[in-house]
Write a protein that holds these residues in place. Sequence first.
Motif, PDB file in Angstrom:
ATOM      1  N   ALA A   1     -25.320   9.233  51.525  1.00  0.00           N
ATOM      2  CA  ALA A   1     -25.299   8.448  50.299  1.00  0.00           C
ATOM      3  C   ALA A   1     -24.316   9.060  49.327  1.00  0.00           C
ATOM      4  CB  ALA A   1     -26.691   8.413  49.680  1.00  0.00           C
TER       5      ALA A   1
ATOM      6  N   ALA B   1     -24.139  11.145  43.069  1.00  0.00           N
ATOM      7  CA  ALA B   1     -24.055  10.637  41.703  1.00  0.00           C
ATOM      8  C   ALA B   1     -23.214  11.569  40.852  1.00  0.00           C
ATOM      9  CB  ALA B   1     -25.465  10.526  41.117  1.00  0.00           C
TER      10      ALA B   1
ATOM     11  N   ARG C   1     -22.088  14.159  38.189  1.00  0.00           N
ATOM     12  CA  ARG C   1     -22.909  15.211  37.599  1.00  0.00           C
ATOM     13  C   ARG C   1     -22.031  16.122  36.750  1.00  0.00           C
ATOM     14  NH1 ARG C   1     -24.185  14.811  42.773  1.00  0.00           N
ATOM     15  NH2 ARG C   1     -22.891  16.589  43.379  1.00  0.00           N
TER      16      ARG C   1
ATOM     17  N   TRP D   1     -41.258  14.322  45.130  1.00  0.00           N
ATOM     18  CA  TRP D   1     -40.245  14.053  46.155  1.00  0.00           C
ATOM     19  C   TRP D   1     -40.113  15.124  47.215  1.00  0.00           C
ATOM     20  CZ3 TRP D   1     -36.445  17.661  46.812  1.00  0.00           C
ATOM     21  CH2 TRP D   1     -36.203  18.539  45.759  1.00  0.00           C
TER      22      TRP D   1
ATOM     23  N   ASP E   1     -38.745  10.788  48.526  1.00  0.00           N
ATOM     24  CA  ASP E   1     -38.297   9.712  47.643  1.00  0.00           C
ATOM     25  C   ASP E   1     -36.913  10.092  47.111  1.00  0.00           C
ATOM     26  OD1 ASP E   1     -37.824   8.268  45.092  1.00  0.00           O
ATOM     27  OD2 ASP E   1     -39.830   7.445  45.463  1.00  0.00           O
ATOM     28  N   GLU E   2     -35.880   9.342  47.544  1.00  0.00           N
ATOM     29  CA  GLU E   2     -34.513   9.731  47.200  1.00  0.00           C
ATOM     30  C   GLU E   2     -34.234   9.629  45.705  1.00  0.00           C
ATOM     31  OE1 GLU E   2     -29.900   8.626  48.386  1.00  0.00           O
ATOM     32  OE2 GLU E   2     -31.572   7.875  49.588  1.00  0.00           O
ATOM     33  N   GLU E   3     -34.709   8.593  45.067  1.00  0.00           N
ATOM     34  CA  GLU E   3     -34.456   8.422  43.643  1.00  0.00           C
ATOM     35  C   GLU E   3     -35.095   9.547  42.835  1.00  0.00           C
ATOM     36  OE1 GLU E   3     -35.218   5.126  40.080  1.00  0.00           O
ATOM     37  OE2 GLU E   3     -35.467   4.560  42.192  1.00  0.00           O
ATOM     38  N   LYS E   4     -36.335   9.891  43.162  1.00  0.00           N
ATOM     39  CA  LYS E   4     -37.010  10.969  42.451  1.00  0.00           C
ATOM     40  C   LYS E   4     -36.375  12.324  42.775  1.00  0.00           C
ATOM     41  CE  LYS E   4     -41.436   8.530  42.149  1.00  0.00           C
ATOM     42  NZ  LYS E   4     -42.865   8.499  42.561  1.00  0.00           N
TER      43      LYS E   4
ATOM     44  N   GLN F   1     -33.124  12.826  43.354  1.00  0.00           N
ATOM     45  CA  GLN F   1     -31.917  12.915  42.532  1.00  0.00           C
ATOM     46  C   GLN F   1     -32.272  13.308  41.095  1.00  0.00           C
ATOM     47  OE1 GLN F   1     -28.713  12.538  43.237  1.00  0.00           O
ATOM     48  NE2 GLN F   1     -28.507  11.336  45.103  1.00  0.00           N
ATOM     49  N   ALA F   2     -33.294  12.662  40.558  1.00  0.00           N
ATOM     50  CA  ALA F   2     -33.699  12.948  39.182  1.00  0.00           C
ATOM     51  C   ALA F   2     -34.229  14.371  39.054  1.00  0.00           C
ATOM     52  CB  ALA F   2     -34.761  11.942  38.735  1.00  0.00           C
TER      53      ALA F   2
ATOM     54  N   GLU G   1     -31.323  16.985  39.278  1.00  0.00           N
ATOM     55  CA  GLU G   1     -30.520  16.982  38.062  1.00  0.00           C
ATOM     56  C   GLU G   1     -31.249  17.688  36.920  1.00  0.00           C
ATOM     57  OE1 GLU G   1     -29.573  12.898  37.485  1.00  0.00           O
ATOM     58  OE2 GLU G   1     -28.057  12.858  39.072  1.00  0.00           O
TER      59      GLU G   1
END
Length: 505
Positions: A6, A9, A11, A119, A146-149, A151-152, A155
Amino acid sequence: MPGTTAPAAPRTPMTKKSLMITASSVVGVAALTVGGFAATSFLSGGGAQPEDVLPANTLAFVKVDMDPAAGQKVNLYKLSKKFEDVEVSSEDSIKDDLLEPLFADSLDGIDYDKDIKPWLGDRAALAAIPDGQDSVTPVMVVEFTDEEKMQAGLEKVEASAASDLETDPPSAEEIDDVAWAVSGDYVVIAEDQKIADEVAGTEQVLAADADYQGDIEALGGDQIVTAWADVEATYDAMPEDVTADLLDLYDVDTDAADPIKFEPTGSLVMGINAQSDHIEFVTKALDLSTGIEQPASVPGTGLVNEFPADTVAAVSVSGLGEAAVSLYDSLAESGAVTDEMLAEAEGRLDLDLPDDLRAILGTDLAAGATMSPGDPEDLTVFGKVRTADAARVLSLIETLVGETGAAADDVYAEARADHYVAGSSADALALAEAGGLGGNERFRKVVADASTASAVGFVDIGRLFDELVTAEEDPDRGFAPLDAFGFSVSGDAESSTFTARLSLR
């Protein structure tokens, strides 16, 4: 699936105290913490393993499964409950109970329950891989749910780590490129985006390598932490200053007309596992060779089993005499042992080198100690050595005593037909042949293959602690759950197994 990547994002710049260090801490400290209750081998839980993501040219790695198979979870939970300072509420909460305080103590502003737990998967690994520029780079792979969590969460960890810098904004010296990419259910963390992307997109993975598969199968069993290394590839990737130190260690003269070739081959695989009442650490050297001739490994004869049952500490080694002769020959050939040194030893001490080394150290050597009840400082030390020339050794001991100026009555040693015994007192000589340690339950639990191993060690921690409790008004209670520690080495120079066990009461 491995190979799907993927896009990363956008950063802010990572720092030397940022994600790579923090993520390494998660895996490393988790491995050490969980490994405190078990360690090293193949993990039997379902789903993708870190080696399904890591590239086939991985040099070495260590991985941890924070949610092991059912039997291991039960054992981990039982063992953890023996330590008052370890708070684990249930078999299913081991991972969270161990990791939550680590984040609370190390990262400001990070809430494990909100930022990590939602995650974080069960497996992670830290690996060393070639970077394509004659160097090695660290890479971490961490399973996520959980990919979205994920990433968050990463970060937020990055922001927390960056806030701990001495300058704001961070100086150029503090900025370090660290990046991540996604491969299946794993996030690949590396020192730059190119490496992260390449690992995440790899098609030839370590898990498919036949040699790696054989190494893991040789380790066997259900493990919690696993470590593996390709010795040849790792050596070839080492910096020149490190390899130079190894050559010095083996006394290799690279400037000689016909230099010895130091060519390490083979592999190492290590693991830790938890049994119901002990922790086991296993290391296997498989087809290991340095290219330099080594003394042949000698199977043990169980000499240490002949010590008394109340022995509190013991060690035995087989083949030490031949090993000492080989070392002497190497030193003499290299010039480390000169004719002048040899003449002095033979003249003053009546030594016949190197043959007397073989006689003194023998084919089997064992030493042990007992203690007086209620007085842990009153130790009786004894030893036994199997040798073909016990009378010669006794004569040498008397000569050495004369050189030191000690009284002959202060030396306690006796020769037998095929061995000699020595000790700290006249009574100690009998202890060397009293028998009973081989039937000691603590000894048998922690020493694997005691009758055939080429090296054995044992410490009765429980008895030592109990004696200290009796002797001291306020003893350290941290050792109270510990029962005994033991290790053994078996096999030969090329394929050997080191097994260490720590039992709990």
